[in-house]
Design an enzyme around this catalytic site. Structure first.
Site, PDB file in Angstrom:
ATOM      1  N   GLY A  68      21.090  51.582  88.806  1.00  0.00           N
ATOM      2  CA  GLY A  68      22.161  52.257  88.051  1.00  0.00           C
ATOM      3  C   GLY A  68      22.486  51.517  86.775  1.00  0.00           C
ATOM      4  CB  ALA A  69      20.212  49.785  84.360  1.00  0.00           C
TER       5      ALA A  69
ATOM      6  N   GLY B 278      25.343  52.222  84.118  1.00  0.00           N
ATOM      7  CA  GLY B 278      26.758  52.298  84.505  1.00  0.00           C
ATOM      8  C   GLY B 278      27.584  51.176  83.894  1.00  0.00           C
TER       9      GLY B 278
ATOM     10  CB  ALA C  50      24.641  48.448  86.203  1.00  0.00           C
TER      11      ALA C  50
ATOM     12  CE  LYS D 215      30.844  50.370  96.895  1.00  0.00           C
ATOM     13  NZ  LYS D 215      29.562  50.436  96.125  1.00  0.00           N
TER      14      LYS D 215
HETATM   15  N1  LIG Z   1      34.795  50.334  88.697  1.00  0.00           N
HETATM   16  C1  LIG Z   1      35.477  49.765  89.663  1.00  0.00           C
HETATM   17  O1  LIG Z   1      36.695  49.580  89.567  1.00  0.00           O
HETATM   18  C2  LIG Z   1      34.745  49.296  90.904  1.00  0.00           C
HETATM   19  C3  LIG Z   1      35.476  48.554  91.850  1.00  0.00           C
HETATM   20  C4  LIG Z   1      34.810  48.087  92.981  1.00  0.00           C
HETATM   21  C5  LIG Z   1      33.470  48.356  93.162  1.00  0.00           C
HETATM   22  N2  LIG Z   1      32.802  49.096  92.228  1.00  0.00           N
HETATM   23  C6  LIG Z   1      31.378  49.338  92.465  1.00  0.00           C
HETATM   24  O2  LIG Z   1      30.658  48.931  91.316  1.00  0.00           O
HETATM   25  C7  LIG Z   1      29.479  49.722  91.177  1.00  0.00           C
HETATM   26  C8  LIG Z   1      29.377  50.254  89.768  1.00  0.00           C
HETATM   27  O3  LIG Z   1      30.485  51.080  89.484  1.00  0.00           O
HETATM   28  P1  LIG Z   1      30.907  51.432  87.968  1.00  0.00           P
HETATM   29  O4  LIG Z   1      32.365  51.222  87.869  1.00  0.00           O
HETATM   30  O5  LIG Z   1      30.010  50.738  87.030  1.00  0.00           O
HETATM   31  O6  LIG Z   1      30.664  53.000  87.946  1.00  0.00           O
HETATM   32  P2  LIG Z   1      29.693  53.899  87.020  1.00  0.00           P
HETATM   33  O7  LIG Z   1      29.785  53.496  85.599  1.00  0.00           O
HETATM   34  O8  LIG Z   1      30.036  55.300  87.385  1.00  0.00           O
HETATM   35  O9  LIG Z   1      28.261  53.524  87.556  1.00  0.00           O
HETATM   36  C9  LIG Z   1      27.713  54.082  88.712  1.00  0.00           C
HETATM   37  C10 LIG Z   1      26.213  54.088  88.536  1.00  0.00           C
HETATM   38  O10 LIG Z   1      25.610  54.594  89.740  1.00  0.00           O
HETATM   39  C11 LIG Z   1      24.619  55.513  89.365  1.00  0.00           C
HETATM   40  N3  LIG Z   1      24.367  56.476  90.436  1.00  0.00           N
HETATM   41  C12 LIG Z   1      25.256  57.265  91.062  1.00  0.00           C
HETATM   42  N4  LIG Z   1      24.628  58.029  91.974  1.00  0.00           N
HETATM   43  C13 LIG Z   1      23.310  57.718  91.906  1.00  0.00           C
HETATM   44  C14 LIG Z   1      22.149  58.178  92.577  1.00  0.00           C
HETATM   45  N5  LIG Z   1      22.201  59.126  93.517  1.00  0.00           N
HETATM   46  N6  LIG Z   1      20.966  57.631  92.236  1.00  0.00           N
HETATM   47  C15 LIG Z   1      20.877  56.675  91.280  1.00  0.00           C
HETATM   48  N7  LIG Z   1      21.939  56.205  90.607  1.00  0.00           N
HETATM   49  C16 LIG Z   1      23.144  56.732  90.922  1.00  0.00           C
HETATM   50  C17 LIG Z   1      25.171  56.198  88.137  1.00  0.00           C
HETATM   51  O11 LIG Z   1      24.135  56.824  87.439  1.00  0.00           O
HETATM   52  P3  LIG Z   1      24.438  58.031  86.410  1.00  0.00           P
HETATM   53  O12 LIG Z   1      24.907  57.359  85.146  1.00  0.00           O
HETATM   54  O13 LIG Z   1      23.142  58.720  86.307  1.00  0.00           O
HETATM   55  O14 LIG Z   1      25.517  58.872  87.037  1.00  0.00           O
HETATM   56  C18 LIG Z   1      25.755  54.994  87.404  1.00  0.00           C
HETATM   57  O15 LIG Z   1      24.754  54.324  86.687  1.00  0.00           O
HETATM   58  C19 LIG Z   1      29.561  50.782  92.267  1.00  0.00           C
HETATM   59  O16 LIG Z   1      28.785  50.370  93.370  1.00  0.00           O
HETATM   60  C20 LIG Z   1      31.034  50.804  92.643  1.00  0.00           C
HETATM   61  O17 LIG Z   1      31.231  51.250  93.963  1.00  0.00           O
HETATM   62  C21 LIG Z   1      33.396  49.556  91.097  1.00  0.00           C
END
Ligand SMILES: NC(=O)c1ccc[n+]([C@@H]2O[C@H](COP(=O)([O-])OP(=O)(O)OC[C@H]3O[C@@H](n4cnc5c(N)ncnc54)[C@H](OP(=O)(O)O)[C@@H]3O)[C@@H](O)[C@H]2O)c1
Length: 326
Positions: A14-15, A17, A20, A167
């Protein structure tokens, strides 16, 4: 020399995001070769990646979906480590939880782990969440939660909070897989992630602050009172550092809560008001029971440090202005 190069080849899922992208940027700055997975190679939302310093030489993007094993396998093959960040993070109501969240989170994580075993990688760092820590009704009140607290799956399934369930299930499945297969799996559990963005997209993290400065907290429906709850925040750049630390430190083991600041809604309002008096804030709040304080002591013992909250807030707001989110 060849071994050294291979040790430094890492796959980031998910680079494109929010989290990432900062992990990829950090890895490139340290001279790693990065295999980044994205769902759509042609999508503009991933264009920022190829502009990162070092990307032209050391970043290779792979089209991969978490539910497509072969696509993950191609991206992970040849890597020494995997940083599994991808997961759907919903920003609105989930209509089909199984397909939208549970499967990509749980089966997707198992696919990443199986492909990692097949590629014989040295370690997988799985990005979980404090969501998998906090919802634990049997935890003693007033005690700050640490890594030994797990969200109660049955409690959260009954409450139909699908992201939290996903999660929690994914993290426990990851450790179970590691135990059965011998794959080295370490997890990091971040709280609310804030910090500067690289792309103008409203996602969970950006919505939190962009709404906050309009006086909208926690998507509270009109008429309901805003709870003065305590929650934990971390800067996306500090989270990226923790992921690299957990990848590189051989002694890292198990789960690591990654939160920097336990703040109440009122304290966050006060801090933001001092920094940005021009925004709209809400002062009417009700005291509430929910206390989501967590401790990152275990991660800090491994050498992790974090920046001040004010720096995170200023850099977030200024980046939102730069990309036109506010
Ligand atoms: N943000 C927070 O506050 C927070 C807090 C705790 C934990 N996290 C964890 O941190 C991680 C990153 O979250 P983020 O905040 O960076 O969210 P984000 O910007 O929405 O990133 C999520 C990434 O996952 C990819 N993805 C989703 N479904 C997928 C699939 N079926 N196959 C391949 N890729 C997929 C998305 O790709 P697309 O761009 O193509 O949709 C995106 O690159 C997640 O695991 C999340 O649970 C986040």
């Amino acid at each position: 020399m060849e071994m050294e190069k291979r040790r430094r080849r890492v796959c980031v899922t998910g680079a494109g995001g929010f989290v990432a992208s900062w992990v990829v940027k950090l890895l490139l700055s340290k001279g790693f070769t990065v295999h980044g997975t994205v769902r759509d190679l042609g999508d503009d939302k991933n264009a920022h990646l190829i502009k990162l310093d070092g990307a032209s030489d050391n970043l290779k993007l792979f089209k991969a979906d978490l539910l497509d094993y072969d696509s993950l396998r191609s991206a992970i093959m040849g890597c020494d480590g995997v940083l599994h960040v991808a997961c759907p993070v919903p920003t609105s109501e989930v209509l089909n939880p199984e397909a939208e969240i549970l499967q990509p989170a749980i089966n997707g994580t198992l696919n990443v782990l199986k492909a990692s075993s097949e590629a014989n990688v040295g370690r997988v760092v799985y990005v979980s969440s404090t969501a998998a820590v906090l919802q634990n009704p049997s935890w003693p009140r007033d005690r700050v939660k640490d890594e030994s607290s797990w969200t109660d799956k049955e409690y959260i399934r009954a409450a139909k909070v699908w992201y939290i369930l996903a999660k929690t299930e994914a993290e426990s499945a990851a450790f179970e897989y590691g135990k059965q297969s011998g794959l080295d799996v370490v997890s990091v559990n971040p709280g609310y992630v804030l910090g500067p963005v690289m792309r103008p997209i409203l996602i969970f993290s950006t919505m939190f602050l962009t709404k906050f400065v309009q006086g909208i907290y926690f998507d509270i429906v009109k008429g309901d009172s805003v709870p003065n709850k305590i929650f934990s925040l971390v800067d996306v750049r500090d989270l990226a550092q923790s992921i690299l630390l957990l990848y590189e430190k051989p002694e890292a083991e198990g789960r690591y809560i990654c939160t920097a600041h336990n703040v109440s809604t009122k304290e966050l309002v006060e801090t933001m008001r001092n920094l940005y008096p021009e925004f709209t804030y809400l002062d009417e709040m009700v005291e509430c029971d929910s206390d989501h304080r967590t401790s990152s002591e275990k991660l800090q013992k491994l050498g992790w440090t974090y920046r001040r909250l004010e720096e995170t807030l200023v850099d977030s707001i200024e980046s939102f202005r730069d990309v036109g989110l506010i």
